[in-house]
Design a protein around this motif. Sequence first.
Motif, PDB file in Angstrom:
ATOM      1  N   PHE A   1       5.146  -2.491  -8.744  1.00  0.00           N
ATOM      2  CA  PHE A   1       5.554  -2.083  -7.505  1.00  0.00           C
ATOM      3  C   PHE A   1       4.977  -1.508  -5.953  1.00  0.00           C
ATOM      4  N   VAL A   2       3.407  -1.928  -6.574  1.00  0.00           N
ATOM      5  CA  VAL A   2       2.273  -1.770  -5.818  1.00  0.00           C
ATOM      6  C   VAL A   2       2.141  -3.598  -5.885  1.00  0.00           C
ATOM      7  N   ASN A   3       2.418  -3.569  -3.944  1.00  0.00           N
ATOM      8  CA  ASN A   3       1.367  -5.103  -3.941  1.00  0.00           C
ATOM      9  C   ASN A   3       0.256  -4.704  -3.076  1.00  0.00           C
ATOM     10  N   HIS A   4      -0.401  -5.994  -3.201  1.00  0.00           N
ATOM     11  CA  HIS A   4      -1.925  -6.465  -2.862  1.00  0.00           C
ATOM     12  C   HIS A   4      -2.494  -5.339  -1.734  1.00  0.00           C
ATOM     13  N   GLU A   5      -1.763  -5.024  -1.042  1.00  0.00           N
ATOM     14  CA  GLU A   5      -2.441  -4.212   0.157  1.00  0.00           C
ATOM     15  C   GLU A   5      -2.530  -2.810  -0.985  1.00  0.00           C
ATOM     16  N   GLU A   6      -1.129  -2.309  -0.734  1.00  0.00           N
ATOM     17  CA  GLU A   6      -1.401  -0.717  -1.589  1.00  0.00           C
ATOM     18  C   GLU A   6      -2.641  -1.108  -3.175  1.00  0.00           C
TER      19      GLU A   6
ATOM     20  N   MET B   1      -4.939  -2.909  -2.543  1.00  0.00           N
ATOM     21  CA  MET B   1      -6.323  -2.200  -2.022  1.00  0.00           C
ATOM     22  C   MET B   1      -6.990  -0.533  -1.594  1.00  0.00           C
ATOM     23  N   GLN B   2      -5.589  -0.330  -1.239  1.00  0.00           N
ATOM     24  CA  GLN B   2      -5.877   1.365  -0.606  1.00  0.00           C
ATOM     25  C   GLN B   2      -5.734   2.228  -1.939  1.00  0.00           C
ATOM     26  N   ILE B   3      -5.547   1.864  -2.859  1.00  0.00           N
ATOM     27  CA  ILE B   3      -5.017   2.337  -4.268  1.00  0.00           C
ATOM     28  C   ILE B   3      -6.525   2.957  -4.434  1.00  0.00           C
ATOM     29  N   GLN B   4      -7.912   1.400  -4.623  1.00  0.00           N
ATOM     30  CA  GLN B   4      -9.668   1.538  -4.783  1.00  0.00           C
ATOM     31  C   GLN B   4      -9.889   2.136  -4.030  1.00  0.00           C
ATOM     32  N   GLU B   5      -9.684   1.731  -2.749  1.00  0.00           N
ATOM     33  CA  GLU B   5     -10.528   2.457  -1.584  1.00  0.00           C
ATOM     34  C   GLU B   5      -9.895   4.009  -1.855  1.00  0.00           C
ATOM     35  N   GLY B   6      -9.601   4.686  -2.432  1.00  0.00           N
ATOM     36  CA  GLY B   6      -9.272   5.998  -2.715  1.00  0.00           C
ATOM     37  C   GLY B   6      -9.594   6.832  -3.840  1.00  0.00           C
ATOM     38  N   LEU B   7     -10.056   5.797  -5.143  1.00  0.00           N
ATOM     39  CA  LEU B   7     -10.563   5.921  -5.782  1.00  0.00           C
ATOM     40  C   LEU B   7     -11.945   5.915  -5.496  1.00  0.00           C
ATOM     41  N   ILE B   8     -12.872   4.732  -4.770  1.00  0.00           N
ATOM     42  CA  ILE B   8     -14.040   5.005  -4.433  1.00  0.00           C
ATOM     43  C   ILE B   8     -14.488   6.231  -3.963  1.00  0.00           C
ATOM     44  N   CYS B   9     -13.651   6.668  -3.297  1.00  0.00           N
ATOM     45  CA  CYS B   9     -14.054   7.745  -2.037  1.00  0.00           C
ATOM     46  C   CYS B   9     -14.467   8.803  -2.753  1.00  0.00           C
TER      47      CYS B   9
ATOM     48  N   GLU C   1     -20.509  -7.214  -6.171  1.00  0.00           N
ATOM     49  CA  GLU C   1     -18.793  -6.559  -6.863  1.00  0.00           C
ATOM     50  C   GLU C   1     -19.043  -5.359  -7.765  1.00  0.00           C
ATOM     51  N   ILE C   2     -18.203  -4.593  -7.267  1.00  0.00           N
ATOM     52  CA  ILE C   2     -17.809  -3.532  -8.176  1.00  0.00           C
ATOM     53  C   ILE C   2     -16.182  -3.381  -8.410  1.00  0.00           C
ATOM     54  N   ILE C   3     -15.507  -4.241  -7.701  1.00  0.00           N
ATOM     55  CA  ILE C   3     -14.290  -4.590  -8.273  1.00  0.00           C
ATOM     56  C   ILE C   3     -13.862  -5.217  -8.167  1.00  0.00           C
ATOM     57  N   GLY C   4     -12.787  -5.748  -9.269  1.00  0.00           N
ATOM     58  CA  GLY C   4     -11.693  -7.659  -9.403  1.00  0.00           C
ATOM     59  C   GLY C   4     -10.643  -6.645  -9.523  1.00  0.00           C
ATOM     60  N   GLY C   5      -9.664  -6.995  -8.538  1.00  0.00           N
ATOM     61  CA  GLY C   5      -8.051  -7.122  -8.354  1.00  0.00           C
ATOM     62  C   GLY C   5      -7.601  -8.164  -7.876  1.00  0.00           C
ATOM     63  N   SER C   6      -6.287  -7.971  -8.110  1.00  0.00           N
ATOM     64  CA  SER C   6      -4.813  -8.787  -7.563  1.00  0.00           C
ATOM     65  C   SER C   6      -3.866  -8.327  -7.997  1.00  0.00           C
ATOM     66  N   GLN C   7      -2.321  -8.858  -6.695  1.00  0.00           N
ATOM     67  CA  GLN C   7      -1.685  -8.863  -7.359  1.00  0.00           C
ATOM     68  C   GLN C   7      -1.264 -10.091  -7.965  1.00  0.00           C
ATOM     69  N   ARG C   8      -0.022  -9.687  -9.180  1.00  0.00           N
ATOM     70  CA  ARG C   8       0.090 -10.509 -10.412  1.00  0.00           C
ATOM     71  C   ARG C   8       1.777 -11.663 -10.411  1.00  0.00           C
ATOM     72  N   GLU C   9       0.621 -12.357 -11.053  1.00  0.00           N
ATOM     73  CA  GLU C   9       2.576 -13.350 -10.647  1.00  0.00           C
ATOM     74  C   GLU C   9       3.275 -12.680 -11.449  1.00  0.00           C
ATOM     75  N   ASP C  10       4.257 -12.360 -11.356  1.00  0.00           N
ATOM     76  CA  ASP C  10       5.427 -11.942 -12.149  1.00  0.00           C
ATOM     77  C   ASP C  10       6.856 -12.997 -11.597  1.00  0.00           C
TER      78      ASP C  10
ATOM     79  N   SER D   1       1.026  -4.687  -9.062  1.00  0.00           N
ATOM     80  CA  SER D   1      -0.906  -5.304  -9.275  1.00  0.00           C
ATOM     81  C   SER D   1      -2.089  -4.532  -9.643  1.00  0.00           C
ATOM     82  N   GLY D   2      -2.746  -5.033  -9.762  1.00  0.00           N
ATOM     83  CA  GLY D   2      -4.024  -4.425 -10.925  1.00  0.00           C
ATOM     84  C   GLY D   2      -5.435  -3.961 -10.117  1.00  0.00           C
ATOM     85  N   PHE D   3      -5.976  -4.068 -10.759  1.00  0.00           N
ATOM     86  CA  PHE D   3      -7.441  -3.801 -10.436  1.00  0.00           C
ATOM     87  C   PHE D   3      -8.980  -3.257 -12.133  1.00  0.00           C
TER      88      PHE D   3
END
Length: 432
Positions: free
Chosen positions: A231-236, A238-246, A355-364, A398-400
């Motif tokens: 239940f996490v989309n493409h936008e969300e 990226m927010q998780i990744q941003e939080g993690l890197i910060c 590039e340090i992260i690769g991620g995407s929303q997945r085909e469901d 989604s994941g990364f």
Amino acid sequence: MKKTFVSDIKDSVGQEVELKGWVYNFRSSGKIFFVQFRDGTGRVQTVYSAAELPEEQWNILNQLRFESSVIVRGIVKEELRAPSGFELQGTSFEMIQLAPDDYPIGKKEHGPDFLLDHRHLWLRSERQWAIQRIRNTIINATYAYLNENGFIKFDAPILTPNVCEGTTELFEMDYFDLGKAYLSQSGQLYLEAAIMSFGRVFDFGPVFRAEKSKTRRHLTEFWMMDAEAAFVNHEENMQIQEGLICRIVQDVLEKNRKELVVLERDVVPLEKVQAPFVHMTHAEAVAKLHEFGSDIGDMDDLGADDETILTKQYDRPIFVEKYPAVVKAFYMKRDPLDPNYVLNADLLAPEGYGEIIGGSQREDDYEVLLARIKEHHLPLEAFHWYLDTRKYGSVPHSGFGYGLERIVAWVCGVPHIRETIPFPRMITRLTP
Ligand code: 4AD
Ligand code: MG
């Protein structure tokens, strides 16, 4: 006598302490002998004087050689000129093992191949010590951030029957009577199964790429952290990744000041790593790259040089979103606005690191995913279990995945990732 560590001697000023470790340097001037000592937690100098040391110990001390293991005892003094801020006024000295006179790593410059051949010893040098300690902070920050955000650790297998990323980069082996097995390129597909039970999961372990790339960014064995969330989309995502890197950068700035000094890392660019990161689509990135003289095609993947050019224009990490589907993996969900592109993002680190992260929303969708597996000529029988995840209660998700060594290289400011992993594996190196 208080047995302690260099990292804790600040609590023992004026007291006599015992430290166990190694001698990385020494010098003597007649009746005074300086031992440069390290114990894993830090470095400190012990100063012995002939007048205050039993003669027998003084004689042993005068036979000292680099990298011998020793016990030093002394009274802790504040010494503002010392990098540690302290010094020991030696009271006794004990040799554990006298090293021979031929320690291969000296004070002169060594080439990278020589150092890599002696990696088992090179790890003792101060820069290598600093890098591995920062790596440790990054690992811990990752666990902390993910656990605090509802992800549980879920261990994906390393021996797998199916590919995850490109088929050209697979390490393959015969697996008893069951045909071929492959070393995992990423735990992602297994995490996608796991989210249907746990919601949010991550794995963290070695992955393998038989990539024939001899660049400063490629290893054949490296550590990846994959995170996946229902239940996490493409936008969300990226927010998780941003939080993690910060969080990672903040923790290193907080806990590894000493190590960053050793590495002569300019911390100003790290302090600028704050949300929100820069976002641009692949199409926008290509247009910008053309301005800078790149000849990248509209449907091309970004090369390392392209990433370097792009990241030098900004002081924050950049999400490059929506790559052409043709250059990305089969599992990425297409952009509903234009199905030639996918709902993905690569996160590029500043200062040219890329590039340090690769991620995407997945085909469901079951049928769409099945068609993609066929389009990519992947062996269907190895993906039945994966397709099941889209058959029974499929959800948007989604994941990364991040490459630990790439993050360590960027945070430490080291140019080549071979220094960021304890024992690097590259196409031309398997030892030590
Ligand atoms: O972009 P990649 O190939 O993505 C995946 O494997 C996804 N399955 C991850 C996911 O969505 N769960 O690899 C992820 C990251 C890259 O961004 C890069 O940082 C690192 O892994 N990486 C490498 N690091 C060192 N050496 C290599 N050969 C690497 N290949 C990728
Ligand atoms: Mg990638």
